[in-house]
Design an enzyme around this catalytic site. Structure first.
Site, PDB file in Angstrom:
ATOM      1  N   ASN A  35      41.445  37.996  27.035  1.00 35.44           N
ATOM      2  CA  ASN A  35      40.457  37.141  26.617  1.00 35.44           C
ATOM      3  C   ASN A  35      39.600  36.362  27.846  1.00 35.44           C
ATOM      4  OD1 ASN A  35      42.497  35.074  26.430  1.00 35.44           O
ATOM      5  ND2 ASN A  35      40.892  33.996  25.323  1.00 35.44           N
ATOM      6  N   HIS A  46      33.430  38.212  34.040  1.00 33.18           N
ATOM      7  CA  HIS A  46      34.770  38.799  33.732  1.00 33.18           C
ATOM      8  C   HIS A  46      35.600  38.378  34.828  1.00 33.18           C
ATOM      9  CE1 HIS A  46      33.913  40.681  30.061  1.00 33.18           C
ATOM     10  NE2 HIS A  46      32.928  41.206  30.493  1.00 33.18           N
TER      11      HIS A  46
END
Length: 183
Positions: A35, A46
Site C-alpha cells: 500500500n 508510487h
C-alpha cells in the site's frame, strides 16, 4: 516535488489517500506494492519516500535503462512497467493493514490484470503475498501458479525497513525477473 519535504501535518493529512494505478495495455510487468506510504500519498507518486530502494533496484537489475524517480511516469511506462498496490489507502506502516484488507485487494487486482494483461505480476513483499493468497510457504521468486494468465513473481519489498535484503540481494532477485521477462 524533488527537493520538497512534507510537513508532519501534511503527512498526517495523507492518511487514507489513494494513488492512481500506473500502467495500461502496454504493461509487461505489473509491480504490486503492499500500500502507499504517507509520503507517497502526499506526493501522489508510487514508492516516493526518499530512501525507498525500488528505483535503484530496478535500474541495477536492468529492469530500467536509467535510474528513474517516482515522478517519471512516462519513463516507468516506457520500460514496460506498471505499478499498483494490494491496498489502495496510504498508511504510515504496512502493519496497519488487516489480513482481510490484503485478501480483499486480490479481487480488485484481478480486474486490473484482466484489463491490462501484463506478462508478469510481481508482488513486492513475501509476507503480504503469503497472507493475501493463503500460501504460507511461498518463497521469493517465480510462483508455480499464474494470476489471470500472467506469470507470478514474489520479490523482496524494497523498503529501507526491509533489513533482510541488502542492495546486492535485492538486485539479484529483481534481475531474475528481468531475465525471465527477456525470454
Amino acid at each position: 516535488m524533488p527537493g520538497t519535504r512534507p510537513t508532519r501535518d501534511q503527512l498526517v493529512a495523507s492518511y487514507g489517500t489513494t494513488i492512481p494505478d500506473l500502467g495500461g495495455p502496454d504493461t509487461q510487468i505489473l509491480l504490486v506494492g503492499i500500500n502507499p506510504s504517507l509520503f507517497s500519498g502526499w506526493s501522489g507518486h508510487h514508492f516516493a519516500r526518499p530512501g525507498n530502494r525500488l528505483w535503484r533496484t530496478l535500474h541495477l537489475s536492468g529492469l530500467t535503462p536509467v535510474l528513474l524517480d517516482p515522478g517519471d511516469e512516462p519513463g516507468i511506462q516506457a520500460a514496460g512497467l506498471g505499478i499498483t498496490n494490494l491496498v489502495a489507502r496510504a498508511t504510515a506502516r504496512a502493519d496497519e493493514l488487516t489480513s482481510d484488507e490484503l485478501r480483499a485487494g486480490v479481487e480488485r487486482l484481478r480486474s486490473l490484470v484482466r484489463r491490462w494483461q501484463p506478462d508478469f505480476v510481481a508482488f513486492l513483499g513475501i509476507s503480504t503475498y503469503r497472507i493475501a493468497f493463503a500460501t504460507p510457504k511461498a518463497t521469493v521468486g517465480e510462483q508455480p501458479v499464474d494470476f489471470e494468465g500472467a506469470r507470478v513473481w514474489v520479490l523482496p519489498n524494497p523498503s529501507g525497513l526491509n533489513a533482510s535484503y541488502q542492495q546486492p540481494a535485492l538486485t539479484s532477485a529483481y534481475a531474475e525477473l528481468r531475465q525471465a521477462a527477456a525470454r
